[in-house]
Every structure is written in C-alpha cells, then in structure tokens.
Design a protein around this motif. Structure first.
Motif, short mmCIF file in Angstrom:
data_model
loop_
_atom_site.label_atom_id
_atom_site.label_comp_id
_atom_site.label_asym_id
_atom_site.label_seq_id
_atom_site.Cartn_x
_atom_site.Cartn_y
_atom_site.Cartn_z
N LYS A 158 39.94 38.32 50.31
CA LYS A 158 41.03 39.31 50.07
C LYS A 158 42.13 38.72 50.65
O LYS A 158 43.26 39.21 49.58
CB LYS A 158 40.51 40.38 51.45
CG LYS A 158 38.69 40.99 50.72
CD LYS A 158 39.17 41.75 51.03
CE LYS A 158 38.01 42.65 50.98
NZ LYS A 158 37.40 44.33 51.81
N GLU B 228 43.77 37.21 46.97
CA GLU B 228 43.77 37.28 46.25
C GLU B 228 45.16 38.61 46.47
O GLU B 228 45.87 38.84 45.23
CB GLU B 228 42.79 38.58 45.83
CG GLU B 228 41.52 37.98 45.79
CD GLU B 228 40.11 38.81 45.33
OE1 GLU B 228 39.04 38.99 44.67
OE2 GLU B 228 40.48 40.02 46.16
N SER B 229 45.60 38.41 47.56
CA SER B 229 46.27 39.30 47.72
C SER B 229 47.65 38.25 47.68
O SER B 229 48.86 39.04 47.58
CB SER B 229 46.41 39.96 49.76
OG SER B 229 48.26 40.49 49.73
N GLU C 217 48.27 38.22 43.86
CA GLU C 217 49.25 39.49 43.98
C GLU C 217 50.12 39.64 43.96
O GLU C 217 50.84 40.06 43.69
CB GLU C 217 47.83 40.25 43.63
CG GLU C 217 47.40 40.78 43.35
CD GLU C 217 45.87 42.21 44.08
OE1 GLU C 217 46.60 42.83 45.21
OE2 GLU C 217 44.74 42.12 43.94
N ASN D 261 52.18 37.65 41.75
CA ASN D 261 52.29 37.43 40.02
C ASN D 261 53.22 38.44 40.21
O ASN D 261 53.80 39.31 38.71
CB ASN D 261 50.62 38.12 39.74
CG ASN D 261 50.32 38.55 38.90
OD1 ASN D 261 50.34 37.58 37.35
ND2 ASN D 261 50.12 39.91 37.86
N ALA D 262 53.51 39.87 41.14
CA ALA D 262 54.42 40.50 40.72
C ALA D 262 55.80 39.95 41.32
O ALA D 262 56.59 39.90 40.31
CB ALA D 262 54.69 41.25 41.99
N GLU E 121 57.34 38.38 37.83
CA GLU E 121 57.28 39.80 36.60
C GLU E 121 58.62 39.40 35.90
O GLU E 121 59.52 39.21 36.40
CB GLU E 121 56.66 40.52 36.86
CG GLU E 121 57.10 42.09 35.94
CD GLU E 121 55.94 42.40 35.38
OE1 GLU E 121 56.08 42.17 33.89
OE2 GLU E 121 54.92 41.92 35.13
N LYS F 189 42.97 36.03 35.71
CA LYS F 189 42.86 37.04 36.12
C LYS F 189 44.63 38.03 36.92
O LYS F 189 44.42 38.84 36.26
CB LYS F 189 42.21 38.17 36.81
CG LYS F 189 42.26 37.41 37.82
CD LYS F 189 40.90 38.08 39.16
CE LYS F 189 40.51 37.89 40.27
NZ LYS F 189 39.76 37.79 41.10
N TYR F 190 45.50 36.62 36.51
CA TYR F 190 46.48 37.10 36.91
C TYR F 190 48.00 36.95 36.11
O TYR F 190 47.98 35.44 36.34
CB TYR F 190 46.98 36.36 38.41
CG TYR F 190 45.80 36.20 40.22
CD1 TYR F 190 46.19 38.31 40.14
CD2 TYR F 190 45.41 35.28 39.87
CE1 TYR F 190 45.42 38.54 41.28
CE2 TYR F 190 43.84 36.40 40.96
CZ TYR F 190 44.26 37.68 41.43
OH TYR F 190 43.27 38.36 41.88
#
Length: 450
Positions: free
Chosen positions: A371, A374-375, A378, A381-382, A385, A417-418
């Motif tokens: 996890k 994944e965090s 994420e 990914n942010a 942006e 997926k990111y």
C-alpha cells in the motif's frame, strides 16, 4: 513574512526553527495538528499534496521536506554561505550527511520507535530494528572521528539536522554514551547552535505527548554494535588522478549516478562490486574510503563521497559545463532537492521495504508495505499534474526518479495506472542520456524478482 507549517514535537520541524534562528529569519508559525487531521484539509493539500510537515511558504512558493527547506533558507536568506558552503566538495559532504540523517539515522528511529508509538495496534519492540540504531550511531561516531562538526571544520546545516535527530533519541532515553565522538559533538552542538532551547522544549513536548507509556517499559539491552573503527587505518587508501566509481550495475542509486555522468560527459574508472552479498563492501580497503560500506561511492582524486543523490549534485557542480541539471536559482534548487528527498525517503524506500525482504530474506509479501508503494505513486502522480518533468525543467530529480521507477517496471509493478507518472516515464526514457545502460542494469536486477 514566511509561513511555516509545523509542530514543535517534530524533529524535522525543529531543525527548521534552529536554522531560522541562526539566520535571523522570522517565521510566521502555523501549527498543524496531525492527530486532528489538519494536514488533510483541502486548503493545506493545495499547498502541499504530500500533506507533510514541515512546509514553508515564501510568497507564492511552497516547499516541504525539512532538509530541502534548510538549504533554501540558507541560500535565500543567509548573509554568507557558512551554513551551506558553495565549494562543491564541502557542499557535497554536507549533502551526504543530510541524506545520512534522513535515510539512516532518523530512519532507524522511525523503524524502531514508531510502530510502538503510532501504529493503530501498538507493536512490540523489534530487537533487529534496535540493532540498526546502534549501527547508525556507530557510523555517525566514525564520521565524527577527529571532527568538531559533522561535515566541515565549521558549523553547517548538517549539524542542525543531526542535532534535532540526536536530541530526539536522547529524550527517548536511547543510551548513546558509548559513542564517544557523538557525545563530544552533541555537547558542543547544543552550545553553539542557536535555538537549542526551543528545540529541547519540543523534545520535552514530544516526550509528554507520546513517550510516557513507552518509557515505562523495560528496554531490551542488546550487545554492542560491531565497531567499524577497527577496520580503519590512518590516511587515505586511494590517490587517483581520475574519478573512481564503486558501484553495482543493478543498483538503482548507482544507475542514477551513471546516467548523470553520461549527461555531463564525465567518465569514471568503474570498480564493479560483483558480490555485495558476499561482503565485498566490508573489505578493509573499501572501509577506509567509505565507513558506511555503501554503494555507489565516488573517489575524485582522494575526495571520497557516497550517497547517490549527493554524488549527482557534486558531479554537476564540480564537472558540469552548465548548471541546467541543478540550477543555481534557489527556488529551483529547493524543488529539485525536495524531489530527491522524496525519491530517497518515499518512493525508493517503498520499493526497498516491499521487495527487499522477499528477495534477500525470503519473506512473504507484506500487504501494508505494498500500500505504501501505491501511496508513493499516487503522490508522485499528483506532483506531475500538468508537468513534463519532476521539478519544472529537466533536472537531476528526473534522473534519480527514472532509476527508481524503471526498477519498479522490472518488478512488474503496474505503472500505467498512474497516468501522469506513465507519461513522464515514457518521455524521461527518451530524453535521459544513459538510458540504455540503466535498462541493462534493470534487466540484471530483474533476476531477483524472478
């Protein structure tokens, strides 16, 4: 006025307070109650999508990660460069100590104490993690041999960061008296670093808030750490006119250095470690160069430096024909530094925490560690942006992160997926010199995942 989001009990936050005191910089202090979830409020996430403290806002510029903030404050508001020298070798050593503080010393505190203090279901003390604290202090003790300060013959932000960390160990009643060099350095640092009083108040606040139950327990006394000093002789072992790089092709940190060198047109005399699991890095001749026995290590004509990200910055500043990969602009540097620390302390760490126990200790996969991967993705990914590159323009941050993300690819982690990460990754592979050698190293490392 600089807005400073913090909590006094936090060691990274306290290092900022002491640095600001040393610089004579006033901070508009804004407390962020993590226990109440204030760091997750939309208004704070707009400033820092990683929702971490400390966070500094200077006008419309926001930066987080304490060590990146330390550097930014000195470079933007320092009257001189004494706390963070401009000389490439002196700066490189300061950077190395800052990464040591983040990745080794402070990390050892978190690994041992945090599960006992902050996990939803409090975990018992782990003796193996306690040994890592001893090892970290043993390494710091060696680094301080014959030294009044941590990274130079004068006070630097390396001392400030380490003081915040070591004082946290003291308030937690970890006994480091057996490390005489650390004790000597610590007693001096408390006297010469401005803001010590507020730092100690933060330590006491932390103790009252979180440590009372823990300190009532009986502390398991472990055997003394193996003393690395017995391996070390006087003087330098190597004196080369060219640069030697001690590395292993499969290592992501090593590959990031190789790609940086390729981008700069720098050549190394490469010293490949073929058998780190067999102890190549513990040989006496290598310990004389690097008492932390890590790779990669650079030896530039007698100047030895380790920790990949510190090496990358040093290469640009010492051997780069321009500063595009690590610009002199303080805000741009601060963003790059923050991304480098994110790579080390969050993204790469999530890879090591999940995969390495399976690879090297033959343990079963840990769902909680997965996890965290994944965090981390994420968050990355942010950060990407609307961005082509990790920190504005193409920089060292992209190279370091590329080495890490490409390792995830051979581990068969689903990067696609990111969307922002995947777009950045495909572009970074095309524009980064040395990608082919990096990928060859990835394929060599892939065997561990199979």
């Amino acid at each position: 006025m600089l807005d400073f989001y913090y909590m006094l009990y936090s060691a990274p936050c306290r290092s900022i307070l002491m640095t600001a005191k040393a610089l004579g910089v006033e901070l508009n202090k804004k407390k962020v109650d993590l226990d109440a979830g204030e760091h997750l409020k939309p208004e704070f996430l707009k400033i820092n999508p990683l929702h971490t403290i400390p966070t500094l806002v200077d006008g419309d510029f926001a930066v987080w990660e304490s060590r990146a903030i330390l550097i930014y404050l000195v470079e933007k508001y320092g009257k001189d460069d004494s706390l963070y020298p401009k000389d490439p070798q002196q700066k490189a050593v300061v950077n190395q100590r800052l990464f040591f503080d983040l990745g080794i010393l402070y990390q050892s505190y978190m690994d041992y104490y945090y599960p006992q203090l902050f996990d939803e279901v409090k975990k018992p003390a782990n003796p193996e993690n306690f040994k890592k604290i001893d090892v970290a202090f043993g390494q710091l003790n060696t680094l301080l041999e014959g030294q009044q300060y941590a990274a130079a013959n004068k006070l630097t932000i390396a001392d400030v960061a380490l003081l915040a960390t070591v004082s946290t160990f003291e308030i937690t009643e970890y006994d480091f008296k057996k490390f005489s060099n650390v004790v000597r350095w610590y007693e001096n640092a408390k006297k010469v670093i401005p803001g010590w009083k507020e730092n100690w108040e933060g330590c006491v606040y932390y103790k009252d808030l979180y440590l009372s139950d823990l300190l009532k327990k009986t502390v398991v006394k472990l055997s003394k750490v193996h003393n690395l000093k017995q391996f070390l002789g006087a003087g330098n072992f190597f004196h080369h006119t060219e640069m030697d790089l001690y590395y292993k092709p499969g290592s992501a940190p090593c590959r990031s250095v190789l790609m940086t060198a390729k981008a700069l047109g720098v050549e190394f005399d490469k010293k490949i470690f073929l058998n780190t699991r067999g102890g190549d890095q513990f040989k006496p001749e290598y310990l004389k160069i690097n008492p932390q026995h890590t790779i990669p290590t650079l030896n530039d004509n007698g100047f030895a430096l380790w920790e990949s990200r510190a090496i990358m910055v040093y290469l640009v500043e010492k051997h780069g024909q321009h500063d595009k990969l690590f610009p002199k602009d303080t805000q741009k540097q601060a963003l790059i530094n923050q991304r480098l620390y994110f790579d080390m302390g969050t993204l790469y760490k999530s890879l090591a925490d999940y995969y390495y126990p399976q690879i090297f200790l033959k343990q079963a996969p840990n769902a909680e560690s997965y996890k965290k991967i994944e965090s981390a993705f994420e968050i990355f990914n942010a950060l990407l942006e609307g961005q082509t590159y990790a920190a504005g323009d193409y920089s060292l941050a992209d190279i370091a992160l590329l080495a890490t993300v490409s390792t995830f690819e051979v581990a068969k982690f689903d990067i696609k997926k990111y969307a922002n990460v995947n777009k950045w990754y495909e572009n970074a592979k095309k524009v980064t010199p040395g990608w082919d050698e990096n990928w060859a190293g990835c394929l060599e490392f892939k065997k561990y995942f199979e």
